[in-house]
Design a protein around this motif. Structure first.
Motif, PDB file in Angstrom:
ATOM      1  N   ARG A  49     -67.738 -14.545  50.185  1.00  0.00           N
ATOM      2  CA  ARG A  49     -66.313 -14.706  49.884  1.00  0.00           C
ATOM      3  C   ARG A  49     -65.947 -13.855  48.684  1.00  0.00           C
ATOM      4  N   ASP A  50     -64.663 -13.554  48.553  1.00  0.00           N
ATOM      5  CA  ASP A  50     -64.136 -12.913  47.354  1.00  0.00           C
ATOM      6  C   ASP A  50     -62.899 -13.696  46.945  1.00  0.00           C
ATOM      7  N   ILE A  51     -62.894 -14.251  45.731  1.00  0.00           N
ATOM      8  CA  ILE A  51     -61.799 -15.123  45.308  1.00  0.00           C
ATOM      9  C   ILE A  51     -60.668 -14.364  44.606  1.00  0.00           C
ATOM     10  N   ASP A  52     -60.726 -13.049  44.626  1.00  0.00           N
ATOM     11  CA  ASP A  52     -59.617 -12.247  44.117  1.00  0.00           C
ATOM     12  C   ASP A  52     -58.791 -11.783  45.312  1.00  0.00           C
ATOM     13  N   TYR A  53     -57.590 -12.329  45.446  1.00  0.00           N
ATOM     14  CA  TYR A  53     -56.775 -11.991  46.617  1.00  0.00           C
ATOM     15  C   TYR A  53     -56.458 -10.506  46.701  1.00  0.00           C
ATOM     16  N   MET A  54     -56.455  -9.804  45.577  1.00  0.00           N
ATOM     17  CA  MET A  54     -56.195  -8.366  45.613  1.00  0.00           C
ATOM     18  C   MET A  54     -57.348  -7.589  46.253  1.00  0.00           C
ATOM     19  N   ASN A  55     -58.479  -8.226  46.412  1.00  0.00           N
ATOM     20  CA  ASN A  55     -59.620  -7.588  47.059  1.00  0.00           C
ATOM     21  C   ASN A  55     -59.648  -7.836  48.565  1.00  0.00           C
ATOM     22  N   HIS A  56     -58.589  -8.463  49.088  1.00  0.00           N
ATOM     23  CA  HIS A  56     -58.431  -8.671  50.531  1.00  0.00           C
ATOM     24  C   HIS A  56     -57.366  -7.710  51.046  1.00  0.00           C
ATOM     25  N   ASN A  57     -57.425  -7.419  52.309  1.00  0.00           N
ATOM     26  CA  ASN A  57     -56.476  -6.462  52.892  1.00  0.00           C
ATOM     27  C   ASN A  57     -55.019  -6.856  52.688  1.00  0.00           C
ATOM     28  N   VAL A  86     -57.019 -19.725  39.804  1.00  0.00           N
ATOM     29  CA  VAL A  86     -57.734 -19.709  38.519  1.00  0.00           C
ATOM     30  C   VAL A  86     -58.249 -18.306  38.216  1.00  0.00           C
ATOM     31  N   TRP A  87     -58.782 -17.609  39.210  1.00  0.00           N
ATOM     32  CA  TRP A  87     -59.244 -16.233  38.992  1.00  0.00           C
ATOM     33  C   TRP A  87     -58.082 -15.343  38.542  1.00  0.00           C
ATOM     34  N   SER A  88     -56.919 -15.545  39.143  1.00  0.00           N
ATOM     35  CA  SER A  88     -55.743 -14.770  38.770  1.00  0.00           C
ATOM     36  C   SER A  88     -55.310 -15.079  37.332  1.00  0.00           C
ATOM     37  N   LEU A  89     -55.431 -16.324  36.914  1.00  0.00           N
ATOM     38  CA  LEU A  89     -55.153 -16.678  35.521  1.00  0.00           C
ATOM     39  C   LEU A  89     -56.036 -15.852  34.598  1.00  0.00           C
ATOM     40  N   TYR A  90     -57.326 -15.797  34.912  1.00  0.00           N
ATOM     41  CA  TYR A  90     -58.294 -15.062  34.096  1.00  0.00           C
ATOM     42  C   TYR A  90     -58.045 -13.557  34.094  1.00  0.00           C
ATOM     43  N   LYS A  91     -57.855 -12.977  35.260  1.00  0.00           N
ATOM     44  CA  LYS A  91     -57.803 -11.515  35.371  1.00  0.00           C
ATOM     45  C   LYS A  91     -56.410 -10.902  35.321  1.00  0.00           C
ATOM     46  N   ARG A  92     -55.357 -11.701  35.562  1.00  0.00           N
ATOM     47  CA  ARG A  92     -54.010 -11.132  35.599  1.00  0.00           C
ATOM     48  C   ARG A  92     -53.065 -11.758  34.579  1.00  0.00           C
ATOM     49  N   GLU A  93     -52.939 -13.070  34.634  1.00  0.00           N
ATOM     50  CA  GLU A  93     -51.920 -13.742  33.827  1.00  0.00           C
ATOM     51  C   GLU A  93     -52.213 -13.677  32.325  1.00  0.00           C
ATOM     52  N   LEU A  94     -53.420 -14.024  31.918  1.00  0.00           N
ATOM     53  CA  LEU A  94     -53.735 -14.004  30.488  1.00  0.00           C
ATOM     54  C   LEU A  94     -53.750 -12.583  29.915  1.00  0.00           C
ATOM     55  N   PRO A  95     -54.337 -11.604  30.604  1.00  0.00           N
ATOM     56  CA  PRO A  95     -54.250 -10.230  30.081  1.00  0.00           C
ATOM     57  C   PRO A  95     -52.807  -9.725  29.990  1.00  0.00           C
ATOM     58  N   ILE A  97     -50.310 -11.233  28.973  1.00  0.00           N
ATOM     59  CA  ILE A  97     -49.662 -11.689  27.731  1.00  0.00           C
ATOM     60  C   ILE A  97     -50.506 -11.365  26.501  1.00  0.00           C
ATOM     61  N   GLY A  98     -51.436 -10.414  26.664  1.00  0.00           N
ATOM     62  CA  GLY A  98     -52.126  -9.860  25.516  1.00  0.00           C
ATOM     63  C   GLY A  98     -53.540 -10.311  25.243  1.00  0.00           C
ATOM     64  N   TYR A  99     -54.108 -11.167  26.077  1.00  0.00           N
ATOM     65  CA  TYR A  99     -55.484 -11.598  25.847  1.00  0.00           C
ATOM     66  C   TYR A  99     -56.467 -10.547  26.355  1.00  0.00           C
ATOM     67  N   ASP A 100     -57.492 -10.248  25.548  1.00  0.00           N
ATOM     68  CA  ASP A 100     -58.548  -9.352  26.011  1.00  0.00           C
ATOM     69  C   ASP A 100     -59.422 -10.115  27.009  1.00  0.00           C
ATOM     70  N   ASP A 101     -60.308  -9.397  27.698  1.00  0.00           N
ATOM     71  CA  ASP A 101     -61.105  -9.989  28.778  1.00  0.00           C
ATOM     72  C   ASP A 101     -61.966 -11.150  28.291  1.00  0.00           C
ATOM     73  N   LEU A 102     -62.629 -11.006  27.172  1.00  0.00           N
ATOM     74  CA  LEU A 102     -63.512 -12.066  26.681  1.00  0.00           C
ATOM     75  C   LEU A 102     -62.723 -13.317  26.301  1.00  0.00           C
ATOM     76  N   THR A 103     -61.604 -13.144  25.622  1.00  0.00           N
ATOM     77  CA  THR A 103     -60.788 -14.287  25.239  1.00  0.00           C
ATOM     78  C   THR A 103     -60.200 -14.960  26.482  1.00  0.00           C
ATOM     79  N   ALA A 104     -59.757 -14.162  27.453  1.00  0.00           N
ATOM     80  CA  ALA A 104     -59.239 -14.716  28.711  1.00  0.00           C
ATOM     81  C   ALA A 104     -60.321 -15.501  29.440  1.00  0.00           C
TER      82      ALA A 104
END
Length: 126
Positions: A49-57, A86-95, A97-104
């Motif tokens: 599976r891939d839980i990032d919807y952007m990685n689906h067609n 939740v993955w989108s929160l980590y990789k899209r939403e928090l970045p 608004i200015g959060y770096d990857d580790l903080t997100a």
């Protein structure tokens, strides 16, 4: 969290630990496929599976409406509804608004563990 699908939470724990949305790497000899919404071959997810919807067609989140029409009793499929959010929160939403990857990652992991400790049911299917 067992209802409606504990599989999504397991996928999230694995994804946040490994830092990848591709779940179960090496688990397939072909490209992952979520009820007809295949993973993009060029991105190289060889997992189940891939839980990032952007990685689906479709490049669209898999919503409750989608799950109701496509998933049937598949717990892995239903788990995409919240694991993608939740993955989108980590990789899209928090970045955004200015959060770096580790903080997100830290914030998402904290929120996920705090929420999962108190949640018995992620959503209802009614």
């Amino acid at each position: 969290i067992s209802r409606p699908s504990g599989e999504g939470i397991a996928d999230l724990y694995a994804a946040l630990y490994d830092g990848t949305s591709c779940i179960g790497r090496g688990g397939l000899s072909s490209i992952c496929n979520l009820k007809g919404d295949r993973c993009k071959f060029s991105l190289g997810c060889d997992g189940v599976r891939d839980i990032d919807y952007m990685n689906h067609n479709s490049e669209r989140p898999h919503t409750m409406s989608w799950a109701r029409s496509k998933c049937g009793d598949s717990v892995h499929c239903k788990g995409h509804v919240y694991s993608e959010a939740v993955w989108s929160l980590y990789k899209r939403e928090l970045p955004a608004i200015g959060y770096d990857d580790l903080t997100a990652l830290e914030l998402t992991t904290y929120l996920l563990y705090k929420a999962a400790d108190n949640v018995a049911v992620w959503y209802t299917e009614n």
